[in-house]
Design a protein around this motif. Structure first.
Motif, PDB file in Angstrom:
ATOM      1  N   SER A 103      24.589  30.405   7.225  1.00 14.87           N
ATOM      2  CA  SER A 103      25.101  29.199   7.888  1.00 14.87           C
ATOM      3  C   SER A 103      26.016  28.395   6.967  1.00 14.87           C
ATOM      4  O   SER A 103      26.811  27.581   7.445  1.00 14.87           O
ATOM      5  CB  SER A 103      23.938  28.323   8.366  1.00 14.87           C
ATOM      6  OG  SER A 103      23.147  27.882   7.272  1.00 14.87           O
ATOM      7  N   THR A 104      25.935  28.612   5.651  1.00 21.37           N
ATOM      8  CA  THR A 104      26.812  27.907   4.708  1.00 21.37           C
ATOM      9  C   THR A 104      27.921  28.801   4.161  1.00 21.37           C
ATOM     10  O   THR A 104      28.743  28.344   3.371  1.00 21.37           O
ATOM     11  CB  THR A 104      25.993  27.352   3.523  1.00 21.37           C
ATOM     12  OG1 THR A 104      25.275  28.431   2.887  1.00 21.37           O
ATOM     13  CG2 THR A 104      25.005  26.303   3.983  1.00 21.37           C
ATOM     14  N   ALA A 105      27.938  30.067   4.575  1.00 16.17           N
ATOM     15  CA  ALA A 105      28.996  30.983   4.123  1.00 16.17           C
ATOM     16  C   ALA A 105      30.259  30.715   4.933  1.00 16.17           C
ATOM     17  O   ALA A 105      30.605  31.450   5.858  1.00 16.17           O
ATOM     18  CB  ALA A 105      28.534  32.428   4.282  1.00 16.17           C
ATOM     19  N   LEU A 106      30.954  29.666   4.593  1.00 15.44           N
ATOM     20  CA  LEU A 106      32.121  29.226   5.351  1.00 15.44           C
ATOM     21  C   LEU A 106      33.256  30.245   5.231  1.00 15.44           C
ATOM     22  O   LEU A 106      33.464  30.836   4.162  1.00 15.44           O
ATOM     23  CB  LEU A 106      32.592  27.862   4.839  1.00 15.44           C
ATOM     24  CG  LEU A 106      31.543  26.745   4.857  1.00 15.44           C
ATOM     25  CD1 LEU A 106      32.111  25.490   4.218  1.00 15.44           C
ATOM     26  CD2 LEU A 106      31.088  26.464   6.273  1.00 15.44           C
ATOM     27  N   PRO A 107      34.010  30.455   6.311  1.00 10.16           N
ATOM     28  CA  PRO A 107      35.124  31.410   6.255  1.00 10.16           C
ATOM     29  C   PRO A 107      36.106  31.136   5.131  1.00 10.16           C
ATOM     30  O   PRO A 107      36.632  32.062   4.522  1.00 10.16           O
ATOM     31  CB  PRO A 107      35.786  31.249   7.630  1.00 10.16           C
ATOM     32  CG  PRO A 107      34.675  30.778   8.522  1.00 10.16           C
ATOM     33  CD  PRO A 107      33.812  29.906   7.661  1.00 10.16           C
ATOM     34  N   VAL A 108      36.372  29.850   4.829  1.00  8.70           N
ATOM     35  CA  VAL A 108      37.329  29.529   3.768  1.00  8.70           C
ATOM     36  C   VAL A 108      36.833  30.043   2.419  1.00  8.70           C
ATOM     37  O   VAL A 108      37.635  30.513   1.588  1.00  8.70           O
ATOM     38  CB  VAL A 108      37.596  28.004   3.724  1.00  8.70           C
ATOM     39  CG1 VAL A 108      36.334  27.227   3.374  1.00  8.70           C
ATOM     40  CG2 VAL A 108      38.717  27.683   2.747  1.00  8.70           C
ATOM     41  N   VAL A 109      35.529  29.992   2.185  1.00 14.13           N
ATOM     42  CA  VAL A 109      34.958  30.493   0.931  1.00 14.13           C
ATOM     43  C   VAL A 109      35.029  32.018   0.891  1.00 14.13           C
ATOM     44  O   VAL A 109      35.419  32.616  -0.118  1.00 14.13           O
ATOM     45  CB  VAL A 109      33.508  30.011   0.772  1.00 14.13           C
ATOM     46  CG1 VAL A 109      32.868  30.625  -0.481  1.00 14.13           C
ATOM     47  CG2 VAL A 109      33.451  28.495   0.706  1.00 14.13           C
ATOM     48  N   LEU A 110      34.636  32.654   1.996  1.00 17.02           N
ATOM     49  CA  LEU A 110      34.641  34.112   2.045  1.00 17.02           C
ATOM     50  C   LEU A 110      36.057  34.673   1.971  1.00 17.02           C
ATOM     51  O   LEU A 110      36.284  35.731   1.366  1.00 17.02           O
ATOM     52  CB  LEU A 110      33.938  34.594   3.315  1.00 17.02           C
ATOM     53  CG  LEU A 110      32.440  34.262   3.400  1.00 17.02           C
ATOM     54  CD1 LEU A 110      31.868  34.725   4.726  1.00 17.02           C
ATOM     55  CD2 LEU A 110      31.678  34.909   2.247  1.00 17.02           C
ATOM     56  N   ARG A 111      37.030  33.979   2.551  1.00 16.85           N
ATOM     57  CA  ARG A 111      38.410  34.453   2.468  1.00 16.85           C
ATOM     58  C   ARG A 111      38.953  34.303   1.049  1.00 16.85           C
ATOM     59  O   ARG A 111      39.788  35.109   0.601  1.00 16.85           O
ATOM     60  CB  ARG A 111      39.302  33.702   3.464  1.00 16.85           C
ATOM     61  CG  ARG A 111      38.952  34.012   4.905  1.00 16.85           C
ATOM     62  CD  ARG A 111      40.118  33.843   5.857  1.00 16.85           C
ATOM     63  NE  ARG A 111      39.709  34.188   7.226  1.00 16.85           N
ATOM     64  CZ  ARG A 111      39.661  35.411   7.700  1.00 16.85           C
ATOM     65  NH1 ARG A 111      39.981  36.430   6.903  1.00 16.85           N
ATOM     66  NH2 ARG A 111      39.282  35.650   8.948  1.00 16.85           N
ATOM     67  N   SER A 112      38.478  33.295   0.340  1.00 18.07           N
ATOM     68  CA  SER A 112      38.854  33.161  -1.071  1.00 18.07           C
ATOM     69  C   SER A 112      38.314  34.347  -1.879  1.00 18.07           C
ATOM     70  O   SER A 112      39.026  34.909  -2.729  1.00 18.07           O
ATOM     71  CB  SER A 112      38.312  31.842  -1.633  1.00 18.07           C
ATOM     72  OG  SER A 112      38.565  31.742  -3.010  1.00 18.07           O
ATOM     73  N   LEU A 113      37.074  34.746  -1.601  1.00 14.97           N
ATOM     74  CA  LEU A 113      36.513  35.928  -2.251  1.00 14.97           C
ATOM     75  C   LEU A 113      37.268  37.191  -1.845  1.00 14.97           C
ATOM     76  O   LEU A 113      37.491  38.085  -2.667  1.00 14.97           O
ATOM     77  CB  LEU A 113      35.034  36.073  -1.876  1.00 14.97           C
ATOM     78  CG  LEU A 113      34.038  35.212  -2.633  1.00 14.97           C
ATOM     79  CD1 LEU A 113      32.634  35.451  -2.111  1.00 14.97           C
ATOM     80  CD2 LEU A 113      34.080  35.504  -4.125  1.00 14.97           C
ATOM     81  N   GLN A 114      37.662  37.251  -0.583  1.00 13.86           N
ATOM     82  CA  GLN A 114      38.424  38.402  -0.096  1.00 13.86           C
ATOM     83  C   GLN A 114      39.746  38.533  -0.866  1.00 13.86           C
ATOM     84  O   GLN A 114      40.129  39.635  -1.285  1.00 13.86           O
ATOM     85  CB  GLN A 114      38.685  38.242   1.400  1.00 13.86           C
ATOM     86  CG  GLN A 114      39.389  39.426   2.047  1.00 13.86           C
ATOM     87  CD  GLN A 114      39.703  39.140   3.519  1.00 13.86           C
ATOM     88  OE1 GLN A 114      40.168  38.047   3.873  1.00 13.86           O
ATOM     89  NE2 GLN A 114      39.435  40.113   4.379  1.00 13.86           N
ATOM     90  N   ARG A 115      40.434  37.410  -1.067  1.00 10.64           N
ATOM     91  CA  ARG A 115      41.694  37.433  -1.817  1.00 10.64           C
ATOM     92  C   ARG A 115      41.456  37.852  -3.264  1.00 10.64           C
ATOM     93  O   ARG A 115      42.252  38.594  -3.857  1.00 10.64           O
ATOM     94  CB  ARG A 115      42.371  36.065  -1.764  1.00 10.64           C
ATOM     95  CG  ARG A 115      42.949  35.711  -0.400  1.00 10.64           C
ATOM     96  CD  ARG A 115      43.832  34.486  -0.485  1.00 10.64           C
ATOM     97  NE  ARG A 115      43.089  33.289  -0.849  1.00 10.64           N
ATOM     98  CZ  ARG A 115      42.505  32.481   0.028  1.00 10.64           C
ATOM     99  NH1 ARG A 115      42.564  32.758   1.334  1.00 10.64           N
ATOM    100  NH2 ARG A 115      41.856  31.401  -0.369  1.00 10.64           N
TER     101      ARG A 115
END
Length: 307
Positions: A103-115
């Motif tokens: 519930s706290t794994a925000l898309p903006v954080v995960l996309r930063s990890l993806q990059r």
């Protein structure tokens, strides 16, 4: 009389064709309606059509990958609130930790990890292969056969000592994007490697220290929340060890080490663990179990000496 007859004929000359035209139009429309009725194509305006043709706000989206459970924003908020309270009072219950994490794994954080992964050769390889860390994929008996100071042997010894298994990491279900869901799954399954490399055990202080280390290195919000609130319920001696020893270590090593999300653990199991720490710039913290044991022994002696 003749004039009257002419007027009547003139009127009939005008009215008759007009009625014929109107009749043909009416008959044509009637025929069309009849044909539509016969073929089932006749529909009257349905006042509920806009609701029937559009998605209801309660209609759940289709799953995007096996096991995916799409949630509405209000459901994610409720899951965050419930898992936050549950994790605080019952940190030993995995369902609260899992719910809080997703519930706290925000898309903006995960996309930063993806990059971050896409900008790294090994990270790109991980995203391409999408490996999973399980007792089957790692072959635990093979790890036991590896030389003592290897990453693989160090990992299996830590698992045996702590009594845990890589199979306890549940699949991600509530993150909508399939690749972002895999990135969070990868983070979740690599957690025990972070424990084994740092040597920190699965006790409340060790978990908090590893979470702070992860947060400084990877940036998952749940880890930061754990650092803020989990110590509130600790004993004074536990807080002292965290604040004086393990928080400074976690901040320093987490910030200064290379991104752990880009480590392909499955391909470096035979690597020397000390060489790996040096390459990643990870400083091994003091042994937490030894510190706790020394504290309790001193406390015991103090009680024995007390009048």
């Amino acid at each position: 009389m003749l004039v009257k007859t002419l007027r009547t004929q003139k009127r009939n000359f005008i009215v008759t064709p007009l009625l014929a035209v109107l009749g043909s139009i009416f008959n044509s429309e009637s025929n069309q309606l009849a044909n539509k009725m016969a073929s089932g194509k006749l529909h009257y305006k349905d006042p509920n059509a806009k609701f029937n043709n559009s998605k209801s706000f309660l209609q759940r989206a289709e799953p995007k990958y096996p096991g995916h459970i799409p949630l509405y924003n209000f459901e994610k908020l409720l899951m965050f609130l419930g898992s936050s309270v549950g994790s605080y009072f019952h940190p030993e219950r995995n369902e609260f930790i899992v719910g809080l994490g997703e519930s706290t794994a925000l898309p903006v954080v995960l996309r930063s990890l993806q990059r971050k992964m896409l900008s790294d050769k090994v990270g790109r390889e991980i995203l391409k292969d999408k490996p999973r860390i399980t007792s089957t994929s790692l072959d635990l008996e093979y790890l036991r056969s590896l030389p003592e100071n290897t990453i693989g042997n160090n990992y299996i010894k830590w698992l045996d000592r702590e009594g845990v298994s890589p199979d306890t990491r549940v699949p991600v279900r509530y993150i909508d994007d399939p690749e972002l869901a895999y990135i969070f799954q990868r983070y979740r399954e690599c957690h025990d490697f972070y424990h084994s490399v740092t040597g920190l055990p699965i006790i409340i202080e060790g978990e908090i220290a590893v979470k702070v280390f992860e947060f400084m290195n990877i940036g998952i919000p749940m880890s930061g929340l754990g650092a803020l609130f989990a110590p509130l319920r600790l004993k004074p001696s536990q807080k002292e060890r965290l604040y004086n020893i393990y928080y400074p270590w976690a901040f320093s090593s987490g910030l200064n080490s290379k991104p752990l999300i880009n480590v392909y653990w499955e391909k470096i199991l035979t690597k020397d663990v000390n060489e790996f720490r040096e390459e990643m710039n990870i400083e091994q913290p003091p042994d937490l179990r030894n510190l706790r044991r020394d504290y309790h022994e001193k406390l015991k002696k103090r009680k024995q000496l007390a009048p």
